[in-house]
Write an enzyme that holds these catalytic residues in place. Sequence first.
Site, mmCIF file in Angstrom:
data_model
loop_
_atom_site.group_PDB
_atom_site.id
_atom_site.type_symbol
_atom_site.label_atom_id
_atom_site.label_comp_id
_atom_site.label_asym_id
_atom_site.label_seq_id
_atom_site.Cartn_x
_atom_site.Cartn_y
_atom_site.Cartn_z
ATOM 1 C CB SER A 268 -0.932 0.019 1.212
ATOM 2 O OG SER A 268 -0.190 0.116 2.413
ATOM 3 C CG HIS B 42 -5.834 5.203 11.246
ATOM 4 N ND1 HIS B 42 -6.942 5.574 10.518
ATOM 5 C CD2 HIS B 42 -5.677 3.869 11.032
ATOM 6 C CE1 HIS B 42 -7.432 4.523 9.907
ATOM 7 N NE2 HIS B 42 -6.685 3.470 10.189
ATOM 8 C CB SER C 232 7.443 -15.744 11.322
ATOM 9 O OG SER C 232 7.836 -16.749 10.433
ATOM 10 C CB ALA D 262 10.127 -15.171 14.820
ATOM 11 C CB THR E 36 11.561 1.174 17.381
ATOM 12 O OG1 THR E 36 12.598 0.867 18.323
ATOM 13 C CG2 THR E 36 10.316 0.359 17.728
#
Length: 264
Positions: A110, A160, A191, A209, A214
Amino acid sequence: MTTSLNHMKVWLKHSEYPLAKKLFRLAKRIRTFEVRMPKAVNFCVYTIYVAIRSLCDVTCRLFIAQPAFRGRCEKVGSQLYLYGGVPLITGPLHVECGDRCRISGHTTFSASSHVCQPTLFIGNNVGIGWQTTIAVGTTVSIHDNVRIAGGCNLFGYSGHPLDAKSRAEGKPDELDRVGSITIKKDAWLGSRVIVQPGVVIGEGAIIAAGSVVTSDIPPFVIAAGSPAKVIKSLSPSAQRFIPNKHETRNNGSSKHKEAKSCAI
């Protein structure tokens, strides 16, 4: 009609009438009816089923999925391999893909509406696993030989705003929460790894996983946790080293515990 059948099923299941119990047992027998055949016949049927399924999958991949994906992208190299359908691409996203890439059809790419041309760059020999989401804020660059396991989320933008009132009004997220993501060559994301905007994952790095990245990760390390921290250093050659059975036995339980703690 469906509601009436459900009511009838409940009544038959819980009724104390002998006839209702007999009808319920009969319905269960009918539901579990099967045709028993010799094992050799079952094997032949299974082989035919797998052959038909594989033929359908290959046909859809070659003549529908891959041409459709190429038609949506600006550039796609040779030896593309899509499996499981066509990735969902939303928004004004510019997509470039290199050679020998393997991408699950159950992925989502997206684009943020904040920038004019959000760009997803996928290098050569890249693998992107099942149900991975790549949300491109400004740019997402995935360099050569990167492996992204299933269920990963690369969030170049959140979608958002933080303020509840602004979210209710449908406003976009704040500009300072939109950024680029870069994954350098030979890196591996396990994963369900989450990568936040503004992050650079170094060459050859391995992210365990379930980790949440950050901040930048240096090259040739294993990082794990939320937020992800470096837990082990790797040399470029160490990543390709696989101990033999004799060495594994001699290393003892301490090596086993260390490997378990760093499992991807």
